[in-house]
Design an enzyme around this catalytic site. Sequence first.
Site, PDB file in Angstrom:
ATOM      1  N   THR A   1       1.022  -1.105  -0.197  1.00 26.74           N
ATOM      2  CA  THR A   1      -0.195  -0.620   0.455  1.00 26.74           C
ATOM      3  C   THR A   1       0.961   1.174   0.348  1.00 26.74           C
ATOM      4  O   THR A   1       2.176   1.269   0.431  1.00 26.74           O
ATOM      5  CB  THR A   1      -0.841   0.537   0.888  1.00 26.74           C
ATOM      6  OG1 THR A   1      -1.467  -1.172   1.091  1.00 26.74           O
ATOM      7  CG2 THR A   1      -1.533   1.554   1.505  1.00 26.74           C
TER       8      THR A   1
ATOM      9  N   PHE B   1     -12.288  -5.391  -0.551  1.00 29.82           N
ATOM     10  CA  PHE B   1     -12.398  -4.606  -0.266  1.00 29.82           C
ATOM     11  C   PHE B   1     -11.312  -5.037   1.460  1.00 29.82           C
ATOM     12  O   PHE B   1     -11.975  -5.482   2.537  1.00 29.82           O
ATOM     13  CB  PHE B   1     -12.672  -3.735   0.281  1.00 29.82           C
ATOM     14  CG  PHE B   1     -13.954  -3.044  -0.731  1.00 29.82           C
ATOM     15  CD1 PHE B   1     -13.358  -2.610  -1.860  1.00 29.82           C
ATOM     16  CD2 PHE B   1     -15.329  -3.366  -1.296  1.00 29.82           C
ATOM     17  CE1 PHE B   1     -13.535  -1.829  -3.033  1.00 29.82           C
ATOM     18  CE2 PHE B   1     -15.888  -2.903  -2.291  1.00 29.82           C
ATOM     19  CZ  PHE B   1     -15.798  -2.124  -3.331  1.00 29.82           C
ATOM     20  N   GLY B   2     -10.108  -4.297   1.336  1.00 27.60           N
ATOM     21  CA  GLY B   2      -9.181  -4.628   2.733  1.00 27.60           C
ATOM     22  C   GLY B   2      -9.379  -3.073   3.226  1.00 27.60           C
ATOM     23  O   GLY B   2     -10.389  -2.259   3.466  1.00 27.60           O
ATOM     24  N   ASP B   3      -8.930  -2.645   4.278  1.00 28.90           N
ATOM     25  CA  ASP B   3      -8.470  -1.396   5.166  1.00 28.90           C
ATOM     26  C   ASP B   3      -8.475  -0.139   4.599  1.00 28.90           C
ATOM     27  O   ASP B   3      -9.069   0.919   4.829  1.00 28.90           O
ATOM     28  CB  ASP B   3      -7.925  -1.836   6.450  1.00 28.90           C
ATOM     29  CG  ASP B   3      -6.040  -1.735   5.851  1.00 28.90           C
ATOM     30  OD1 ASP B   3      -5.630  -2.372   4.906  1.00 28.90           O
ATOM     31  OD2 ASP B   3      -5.367  -0.653   6.017  1.00 28.90           O
TER      32      ASP B   3
ATOM     33  N   THR C   1      -0.336   0.039   6.309  1.00 30.36           N
ATOM     34  CA  THR C   1      -0.248  -0.941   5.686  1.00 30.36           C
ATOM     35  C   THR C   1       0.040  -2.341   5.949  1.00 30.36           C
ATOM     36  O   THR C   1       0.473  -2.308   7.464  1.00 30.36           O
ATOM     37  CB  THR C   1       1.237  -0.539   4.774  1.00 30.36           C
ATOM     38  OG1 THR C   1       1.298  -1.229   3.493  1.00 30.36           O
ATOM     39  CG2 THR C   1       2.366  -0.121   5.932  1.00 30.36           C
ATOM     40  N   GLY C   2      -0.296  -2.746   5.316  1.00 30.93           N
ATOM     41  CA  GLY C   2      -0.617  -4.714   5.941  1.00 30.93           C
ATOM     42  C   GLY C   2      -1.863  -5.742   5.541  1.00 30.93           C
ATOM     43  O   GLY C   2      -2.461  -5.352   4.433  1.00 30.93           O
ATOM     44  N   HIS C   3      -1.865  -6.594   6.320  1.00 29.31           N
ATOM     45  CA  HIS C   3      -3.204  -7.370   6.079  1.00 29.31           C
ATOM     46  C   HIS C   3      -4.199  -6.843   6.353  1.00 29.31           C
ATOM     47  O   HIS C   3      -4.616  -6.850   7.937  1.00 29.31           O
ATOM     48  CB  HIS C   3      -3.542  -8.601   6.642  1.00 29.31           C
ATOM     49  CG  HIS C   3      -3.667 -10.016   6.693  1.00 29.31           C
ATOM     50  ND1 HIS C   3      -3.546 -11.281   7.074  1.00 29.31           N
ATOM     51  CD2 HIS C   3      -5.196  -9.714   6.087  1.00 29.31           C
ATOM     52  CE1 HIS C   3      -4.527 -11.956   6.336  1.00 29.31           C
ATOM     53  NE2 HIS C   3      -5.617 -10.757   5.964  1.00 29.31           N
ATOM     54  N   GLY C   4      -5.185  -6.433   5.415  1.00 27.47           N
ATOM     55  CA  GLY C   4      -5.830  -5.702   5.793  1.00 27.47           C
ATOM     56  C   GLY C   4      -7.815  -5.745   6.923  1.00 27.47           C
ATOM     57  O   GLY C   4      -7.841  -4.827   7.322  1.00 27.47           O
TER      58      GLY C   4
END
Length: 343
Positions: free
Chosen positions: A207, A236-238, A258-261
């Site tokens: 991200t 959708f992620g975060d 940024t990361g595993h949403g």
Amino acid sequence: MNRILIILMALSAAFCSKNPTSDSETAAVTEKPAYAIVIHGGAGTILPENITGEQEAAYREALNTALTIGEDILNAGGSSRDAVEQTIIYLEDSPLFNAGKGAVFTSDGQNELDASIMDGATRNAGAVGGLHHVRNPIRAARAVLEHSRHVLLTGAGAETFAIEQGLDTVAADYFYTESRWEALERARAKEDQKSGALLHVDYKYGTVGCVALDKDGNITAGTSTGGMTNKRYGRFGDVPVIGAGTYADNATCGVSCTGHGEYFIRYAVGHDMTALMAYKGMSLEAAGQHIIHEKLKEAGGAGGLIAIDKNGNITMPFNTPGMYRGYARPGEREVGLFGEMAE
């Protein structure tokens, strides 16, 4: 007795002089700077042995260029909103990052783009999700913030809105890059054929994000992404979820994650940062450390965040081996990829 006291004082001085741990970088200030800006380009297994010298140089150059774009705007008295948008546009146009031009592919071979932006002065926000043809999703997110009564627009409706706002659109193949296509093929090859489960093949959460504090004391935070390689079902992620991947409040701080949403959504990381500061009186650094290294890590969530508080303090915690990142304030700049900042 005096000898013992001297020894204790020496040990204390040695402890305090140690550098911060590589995954807990913080840039504190004693006096509020005129402006501040911090960026990220994704977190994950970013290690020196996994990247060539040429690639490392390219990432460092891109991070420095992005910082210069935002810093020039802020130094000239421009708004944090303009600085964040223009900085992220540059990162979206670079194939190095998983946003815009460098977006990863979904399981059906498409690129789906998400972005969000939030104004700390008003706590107004704009977000878009599932775009296929808008060249710069962060511009669409800002258009939602400024020209729509809604906060989040997705899919075909979001693209219609973007076109009505006069934003640049491109053919789907504009987002094609060979490296991202190869990543999809690796993911498909390693997918559990029996259960169809999605596997994390490339442990890197690509991200891009930016947070800025301008000379008027206004904070803006923005984030943009191409999502997760081989994702399905309109996931959708975060990033487009205000309060998860992006949040800003002039009274506390601005945050981009940024990361595993899925974990950042469940723990409302962006808003949690401001809540810990507002309700528990925690510092920017302490709040970031608690969320990234305790709450998320204990839950199994991987990633990091960048944040600036109202006084210009900056924090960039991450619980992965590396995170593309950098910050700038008047007369001060750092960029980093791995566990330590560049000199």
